[in-house]
Design a protein around this motif. Sequence first.
Motif, PDB file in Angstrom:
ATOM      1  N   LEU A  29       0.832  -1.202   0.000  1.00  0.00           N
ATOM      2  CA  LEU A  29       0.000   0.000   0.000  1.00  0.00           C
ATOM      3  C   LEU A  29       0.866   1.251   0.000  1.00  0.00           C
ATOM      4  O   LEU A  29       0.625   2.199  -0.757  1.00  0.00           O
ATOM      5  N   PHE A  30       1.907   1.266   0.854  1.00  0.00           N
ATOM      6  CA  PHE A  30       2.814   2.417   0.910  1.00  0.00           C
ATOM      7  C   PHE A  30       3.523   2.621  -0.426  1.00  0.00           C
ATOM      8  O   PHE A  30       3.684   3.750  -0.896  1.00  0.00           O
ATOM      9  N   VAL A  31       3.951   1.519  -1.032  1.00  0.00           N
ATOM     10  CA  VAL A  31       4.633   1.623  -2.333  1.00  0.00           C
ATOM     11  C   VAL A  31       3.697   2.194  -3.396  1.00  0.00           C
ATOM     12  O   VAL A  31       4.069   3.058  -4.187  1.00  0.00           O
ATOM     13  N   THR A  32       2.443   1.697  -3.392  1.00  0.00           N
ATOM     14  CA  THR A  32       1.464   2.176  -4.377  1.00  0.00           C
ATOM     15  C   THR A  32       1.192   3.663  -4.204  1.00  0.00           C
ATOM     16  O   THR A  32       1.197   4.437  -5.169  1.00  0.00           O
ATOM     17  N   VAL A  33       0.950   4.080  -2.960  1.00  0.00           N
ATOM     18  CA  VAL A  33       0.704   5.506  -2.692  1.00  0.00           C
ATOM     19  C   VAL A  33       1.922   6.335  -3.060  1.00  0.00           C
ATOM     20  O   VAL A  33       1.819   7.414  -3.648  1.00  0.00           O
TER      21      VAL A  33
END
Length: 199
Positions: free
Chosen positions: A20-24
């Motif tokens: 999720l952090f990578v996507t954001v």
Amino acid sequence: MSTQDDPRQQATRRTLRRMLFVTVGMFGFGFAMVPFYNVFCDITGLNGKTADGPAQTLQESRIDSDRTVTVEFIANLNQAMPWEFRPEVNKMQVQPGKAYTVRFYAHNNSGREVVAHAVPSVAPGLAAKHFHKTECFCFTEQRFGADEGRWMPVRFMVDPELSDKHNELTLSYTFFDTGARTAAAPKGLEAVHPSTQTN
């Protein structure tokens, strides 16, 4: 059983959080790159964009009379606009440092009032920062009545600092129908009807 599943569930949650952090982060980086890209292109001229407004008054103090550059003029229409749009001449031989004027003719065949905007581009892109315009119909939106035609001038100069490897430039315009109806009528432009137009 639960003691064996807990580490797996925790590992799964950690992995999901990281993804999720990578996507954001990727989305944020993409949005942040847009202004940086625009600034980079404005500095380098890589995308062929020219200035949005007029350059300073052109001073013919450093005319390179020993060199000529061929400038080609191209007119394009977007959105299947039922217009006529063409340059007065297809090519011009110019001397760097000397100011020139060329005209483009546009005629609205749509049968309705149209507000349009011309977007310029110079190729090769690296030469764009050396192509200066002091007068151009592209600086503002243009309002055309139904069946109205108009010659529109472009006053320009090729910078003497242009690299010697660039002996041919292309100035192209693409006209877009902005969909607006309230642009002020342009000043200082010669409105003509097709039956009275001259080259």
